[in-house]
Design an enzyme around this catalytic site. Structure first.
Site, PDB file in Angstrom:
ATOM      1  N   ASN A  79     -66.620 -49.382 108.472  1.00 51.45           N
ATOM      2  CA  ASN A  79     -65.369 -50.127 108.390  1.00 51.45           C
ATOM      3  C   ASN A  79     -65.580 -51.263 107.384  1.00 51.45           C
ATOM      4  OD1 ASN A  79     -63.043 -51.630 108.753  1.00 51.45           O
ATOM      5  ND2 ASN A  79     -63.553 -52.298 110.830  1.00 51.45           N
ATOM      6  N   LYS A 129     -63.497 -53.327 106.265  1.00 54.12           N
ATOM      7  CA  LYS A 129     -62.662 -54.505 106.500  1.00 54.12           C
ATOM      8  C   LYS A 129     -62.058 -54.987 105.167  1.00 54.12           C
ATOM      9  CE  LYS A 129     -65.109 -55.493 110.736  1.00 54.12           C
ATOM     10  NZ  LYS A 129     -65.614 -56.506 111.680  1.00 54.12           N
ATOM     11  N   HIS A 174     -58.379 -52.238 116.469  1.00 54.17           N
ATOM     12  CA  HIS A 174     -59.548 -53.092 116.239  1.00 54.17           C
ATOM     13  C   HIS A 174     -59.255 -54.493 116.769  1.00 54.17           C
ATOM     14  CE1 HIS A 174     -62.787 -55.275 114.269  1.00 54.17           C
ATOM     15  NE2 HIS A 174     -63.378 -54.111 114.101  1.00 54.17           N
TER      16      HIS A 174
END
Length: 255
Positions: A10, A12, A96
């Site tokens: 991930n 981000k 998330h």
């Protein structure tokens, strides 16, 4: 049945066009010939085109970090399942803790996203997990059950066939604090048992990843645990060598 581990990065809010191409080239080189573990990356949605092109011909799957519930129409700024599919994305992260916290996403809204992904034939990666305060109050299992039940109540337990759950203790995300392998295993076993109470068959096949400061130093020990089926990796997924160590640890531990 043996569950095939999944390690997913991930990214981000990190990256650029150049970074995306460079990191993927690095990952392809580092992971050449590594079998026994599914691998996916979730760059920012802006870079799905670069990522799709760079991943062509590799075993690495493309993912994304979020999706909206509407397929098309007057929804300014939103991204649909159809658009993600158009770029070859397969594994889509929803729920998330950063979305739950910063964007006030509710369990029910996240269940709608889960439904939209299933409808589109995409793989939901449902993030669940407790805060530090909840952990200290002994509410870990209660919180995880509630977040899973939002999906089961809306869609039935069978919705977890072909889906992924990522258990991420919020107190361990990006803090450098990781749950011990035994702590993580206990929660993973609880999650699988909670699903098994409704359907053992669904529980046996659902992939439950651990996320929360997974790195190249602690991954191998986490993967020795029977109910930890891989990892959702944050910071360590931005460096090809570190991410490759995690993937190789999963492949070695589970085969």
């Amino acid at each position: 049945m043996a569950r095939r581990p999944l390690v997913m990065g991930n990214w981000k809010l990190n990256g650029s066009k150049a970074f995306t191409k460079e990191l993927i080239e690095g990952l392809k080189a580092e992971l050449a010939g590594v079998n026994g573990c599914d691998v996916a990356i979730a760059p920012p949605v802006m870079y799905l085109a670069e990522a799709e092109a760079a991943l062509a011909g590799s075993q690495i799957a493309l993912g994304a970090q979020n999706v909206d519930v509407n397929v098309q129409g007057a929804f300014t700024g939103d991204i649909s399942t159809a658009m993600l599919k158009d770029f070859g994305a397969k594994y889509i992260i929803i729920g998330h803790s950063e979305r739950r916290t910063y964007h006030k996403e509710s369990d029910e809204f996240i269940a709608k996203k889960f439904a939209a992904l299933k409808e589109a034939g995409l793989v939901p990666v449902l993030c669940i997990g407790e805060s530090e305060a909840e952990n200290e109050a002994g509410k870990t299992e209660e919180v995880c059950a509630r977040q899973i039940d939002a999906v089961i109540n809306a869609l039935g337990v069978e919705a977890f066939n072909g889906a992924v759950i990522a258990y991420e203790p919020i107190w361990a995300i990006g803090t450098g604090k990781s749950a011990t392998p035994a702590q993580a295993q206990a929660v993973h076993a609880f999650i699988r048992g909670h699903i098994a109470a409704k359907s053992q068959a669904v529980a046996d096949q659902v992939i439950i990843q651990y996320g929360g400061s997974v790195n190249d130093a602690n991954a191998a020990e986490l993967f020795t645990q029977p109910d930890i089926d891989g990892a959702l990796v944050g910071g360590a997924s931005l460096k090809a060598p570190a991410f490759a160590v995690i993937v190789k640890a999963a492949a070695a531990a589970k085969n």
